[in-house]
Design an enzyme around this catalytic site. Structure first.
Site, PDB file in Angstrom:
ATOM      1  CB  THR A  65      -1.267 -36.996 -36.701  1.00 42.29           C
ATOM      2  OG1 THR A  65      -1.354 -38.434 -36.688  1.00 42.29           O
ATOM      3  CG2 THR A  65      -0.233 -36.549 -35.672  1.00 42.29           C
ATOM      4  CB  VAL A  90      -8.175 -41.770 -40.085  1.00 41.48           C
ATOM      5  CG1 VAL A  90      -8.807 -41.810 -38.690  1.00 41.48           C
ATOM      6  CG2 VAL A  90      -9.231 -41.485 -41.147  1.00 41.48           C
ATOM      7  CB  CYS A  91      -5.245 -42.074 -36.411  1.00 41.77           C
ATOM      8  SG  CYS A  91      -4.438 -42.473 -34.846  1.00 41.77           S
ATOM      9  CB  THR A  92      -0.455 -42.853 -37.014  1.00 42.54           C
ATOM     10  OG1 THR A  92      -1.086 -44.135 -37.052  1.00 42.54           O
ATOM     11  CG2 THR A  92      -0.310 -42.391 -35.573  1.00 42.54           C
TER      12      THR A  92
END
Length: 346
Positions: A148, A128-130
């Site tokens: 990302t 998730v995300c970074t």
């Protein structure tokens, strides 16, 4: 898939619960961790309520290197178990959250090494995300198309040139690897994972229970044009233009027309717009028209030909090509999945 979930002969559902491990570390985004965890728990409740499962299908554990309370980037501590406590346990789904405390990317070596060791045994590995940086550091993303949070996409590409970074979609699946965009996209990711396991009806019921506006498909853009229009600072000068564009999607919106509306020459407008918004005017027009078509398909029984004309796509064939390119589904398939009054949801 036939019906609400695959036939038992196609999906041999194990007698034991599938173990979902959500990693955590100091500075992780709170919602990156709690959003997917809540989505899996809600899917558990919906699966049990359906009467098709005798036991909740998922067991979710939040784990960190040393265990104990871990302070997230929001200043809220999360209880975790140590990674060592998972030794010998078969992991079905492993998820790495994002977090960038003080503007720094977190790719802790201990976590990356642990992910690399576990990846071969887990059925799927997600970020998730970074959290994508953790998977990249673990050597899992070489040659793969991943996503990302849009703000970190260029950094990810620069640090890991062998990875194909696409900042547009909210999540991407490449075999057993799933990567997703920032924060709330983690919930979309978890619902997609639950849909793959439990079927569309359970995932949609979970989304409804979580009061989500829509269960978004992975190909949907990270960039919501209405949100862009509401932002300040560098985008303030184009807020009125965005509102005008939204009301005139069926018209000719070439750069010359937009420049005239903005009171600039085409060259000056194109340069200033790209600098402020981070994308070309044509890309914004495409996104606005696509979002308008999605809303129309969700809310209106109008023929596709009419929707294509009203949203500026011209023909039904143009609309079909756009949906196949962005979502890999046809407009009819999108309507069948996401229109609440469609017969399949009765």
């Amino acid at each position: 898939m036939t019906g609400d979930r695959q036939d038992a002969t196609d999906q041999a559902w194990p007698a034991h619960r599938r173990l979902v491990v959500m990693l955590s570390y100091r500075g992780a985004n709170l919602l990156d961790v709690t959003g997917p965890v809540q989505a899996f728990e809600t899917a558990n409740r919906q699966a049990l309520a359906s009467g098709e499962w005798a036991a909740a299908p998922y067991e979710t554990i939040v784990a960190s290197e040393a265990g104990g309370p871990v302070l997230t980037g929001a200043g809220v501590a999360i209880a975790t178990v140590p990674l060592a406590a998972l030794d010998g346990r078969p992991i079905d789904t492993l998820i790495a959250p994002g977090g960038s405390p003080d503007g720094q990317i977190v790719a802790e070596p201990a976590l990356s090494h642990w992910i690399a060791r576990q990846a071969g045994q887990a059925r799927r590995v997600c970020s998730v995300c970074t959290g994508t940086f953790l998977l990249a550091e673990a050597g899992l993303l070489e040659g793969l198309r991943v996503t990302t949070h849009w703000r970190w996409a260029q950094r990810l590409q620069a640090m890991y040139p062998g990875v194909r970074v696409d900042a547009e979609p909210i999540f991407i699946q490449e075999g057993a690897i799933w990567t997703s965009a920032g924060v709330t996209a983690g919930i979309d990711l978890a619902l997609a994972l639950a849909e793959a396991d439990l079927g569309h009806r359970i995932a949609l019921a979970a989304a409804r229970d979580m009061v989500m506006f829509i269960k978004r498909p992975g190909g949907q853009s990270q960039f919501s044009v209405p949100l862009l229009a509401q932002q300040g600072s560098g985008l303030a000068q184009f807020a009125e233009l965005h509102a005008w564009m939204a009301a005139h999607l069926h018209e000719d919106l070439r750069v010359e027309r937009l420049a005239e509306q903005a009171g600039m020459t085409p060259r000056t407008f194109a340069r200033a717009y790209a600098a402020a918004v981070g994308r070309t005017p044509a890309k914004t027009v495409e996104c606005m028209r696509f979002e308008a078509a999605c809303r129309a398909l969700e809310a209106s029984p109008a023929p596709l030909k009419r929707i294509a004309a009203d949203t500026g796509h011209g023909t039904e064939q143009n609309l079909r090509r756009l949906f196949l390119r962005r979502l890999r589904v046809t407009p009819q398939q999108y309507r069948a999945r996401f229109a609440p009054n469609h017969p399949m949801h009765a």
